[in-house]
Enzyme design. Structure first.
Site, PDB file in Angstrom:
ATOM      1  N   CYS A 114      -4.321  21.088 -20.316  1.00 33.34           N
ATOM      2  CA  CYS A 114      -3.016  21.684 -19.831  1.00 33.34           C
ATOM      3  C   CYS A 114      -2.706  21.926 -18.507  1.00 33.34           C
ATOM      4  CB  CYS A 114      -2.531  22.474 -21.005  1.00 33.34           C
ATOM      5  SG  CYS A 114      -2.976  22.486 -22.393  1.00 33.34           S
ATOM      6  N   ASP A 115      -3.792  22.793 -17.942  1.00 34.37           N
ATOM      7  CA  ASP A 115      -3.602  23.481 -16.402  1.00 34.37           C
ATOM      8  C   ASP A 115      -4.710  23.073 -15.546  1.00 34.37           C
ATOM      9  OD1 ASP A 115      -1.550  25.065 -17.822  1.00 34.37           O
ATOM     10  OD2 ASP A 115      -3.095  26.346 -18.684  1.00 34.37           O
TER      11      ASP A 115
ATOM     12  N   CYS B  39      -6.689  26.097 -21.675  1.00 36.45           N
ATOM     13  CA  CYS B  39      -6.674  24.958 -21.642  1.00 36.45           C
ATOM     14  C   CYS B  39      -6.816  23.997 -20.406  1.00 36.45           C
ATOM     15  CB  CYS B  39      -5.413  24.695 -22.742  1.00 36.45           C
ATOM     16  SG  CYS B  39      -4.739  22.751 -22.709  1.00 36.45           S
TER      17      CYS B  39
END
Ligand code: NAP
Length: 372
Positions: free
Chosen positions: A143-144, A140
């Site tokens: 997200c990261d 992701c």
């Protein structure tokens, strides 16, 4: 969940709170079915991991994935849908009402069930992948990605997800290399063009990720890539390890000999290689699953599964389209199908009760399960 959990029989339980589950919830709630929506391990589903959704009808400027989900939840709640956290571990579909066992030990009973559990990120099976997942390996980018400011990163895959991840990562990373196992992208032309046109994005064709270097303390430090002029290099390596006849083995050995290995320094690796449907909990049930794991629905335009009263919507039943808008569509269909099915069952019960009342006093009573 209230204390009635063990005795209460819901009309409709919807498993999954992604766009399909939410759309089903809006329709079921507006039909006064008071749906209970189970938010599983990834509440809101895949859209919560995406940035802008540009192709959802009605949003000419695009809309954030998270915002779309939050609005959908609000909309379903407004009509009376109830949301609870819970992951289904097991289902009993042979008896009526249907019974769901949750991982927290609770049980739910329902007349109709809508499976909208979506799909989860596929992994590639590189060495050290499990150990370094979350420590520089990610499924992701939204997200990261921010953890990789100034890094050189790899994105694995050749579809729209990989292009989207790569483009998003250009906000943080110094360079983004898309690693694809063949020499032609699967991505839509518009996404492919954006990636190709971006200065920070480059491509490694006919290449796959074999091994990841690093540790949980220092994160990802490098990757071993393999490539073959005809693509699918890992298959070539695996084939040469399997036994065949002499001529066959010679060809395989030659193929494997053409596989080139290279170790590159990278600070992050992002997977964008598609998804697998979340149907583990249905494996031992009479709900038919395709070889891909997707729930099979009956022929024609319906969300009915092979079990009466069980319906499926969204990515869990759709190996082909997998769009937010099609998931919303099948979600609404599942709620309408469930509503029709419940109405039909209620009408059948009424007729059976009437026949029972008019039966000869010594005739055997017609069995009607009040909970069904
Ligand atoms: P996808 O279209 O199935 O693409 C998966 C990619 O990963 C393919 O290129 C595939 O290679 C590669 N791959 C699969 N397994 C692999 C493995 N073990 N090792 C290396 N590579 C592997 O999946 P997706 O990109 O997630 O897209 C899914 C759906 O969502 C599509 O319909 C897409 O249009 C949609 N989507 C749309 C957007 C958007 O419009 N913004 C964004 C994301 C997704 P091969 O090509 O060789 O099979």
């Amino acid at each position: 969940m209230n204390e009635d959990t063990n005795t209460l029989v819901h009309d409709v339980v919807i498993v999954g709170s992604g766009v399909a589950g939410l759309s089903a919830a809006v329709y079921a709630a507006r039909a006064d079915l008071e749906p209970l929506v189970l938010e599983g391990p990834e509440p809101g589903g895949q859209l919560t991991l995406t940035t802008d959704v540009e192709n959802f009808l009605g949003f000419p400027e695009g809309v954030g994935g998270m915002e779309l989900i939050q609005r959908g939840k609000e909309q379903a709640g407004r009509f009376g849908a109830e949301f609870v956290h819970g992951t289904v571990e097991d289902v009993t579909l042979d008896d009526r009402p249907l019974e769901l066992s949750l991982s927290n030990g609770e049980k739910l009973r329902t007349r109709a069930l809508i499976v909208a559990t979506g799909a989860s990120a596929r992994l590639v099976g590189a060495e050290n992948e499990d150990e370094l997942m979350g420590y520089g390996v990610s499924t992701c980018a939204t997200c990261d990605g921010a953890f990789h400011r100034g890094d050189d990163v790899l994105v694995i895959g050749g579809g729209d997800s990989a292009m989207e991840e790569a483009l998003f990562l250009t906000k943080f990373a110094d360079s983004v290399t898309i690693v694809h196992r063949r020499d032609e992208l699967r991505a839509s032309e518009v996404m492919a063009e954006r990636a190709r046109d971006h200065d920070a994005v480059s491509f490694r064709w006919n290449t796959e990720l074999l091994e990841i270097q690093g540790s949980q303390d220092e994160g990802v430090t490098g990757a071993t890539l393999v490539s073959h002029p005809d693509g699918y290099p890992k298959q070539k390596l695996e084939a040469s390890a399997a036994h065949g006849d002499v001529a066959d083995q010679a060809a395989k050995t030659r193929d494997a000999g053409e596989v080139e290995r290279e170790t590159v320094d990278v600070g992050g690796i992002f997977y964008g290689v598609g998804h697998v449907p979340n149907t583990d909990f249905l494996e031992e049930t009479p709900v038919e699953l395709a070889d891909t794991g997707h729930v099979e629905t009956r022929e024609g335009m319906t969300t009915e599964t092979t079990v009466e009263g069980v319906f499926a919507a969204g990515d869990v039943m759709d190996p082909d389209y997998r769009q937010a808008i099609t998931s919303a569509g099948t979600g609404s269909m599942a709620a309408l199908d469930a509503e029709n099915w419940l109405d039909k069952r209620a009408a059948e019960r009424e007729v059976a009760t009437e026949q029972d009342q008019h039966a000869e006093p010594d005739a055997a009573p017609i069995e009607v399960d009040a909970s069904d």
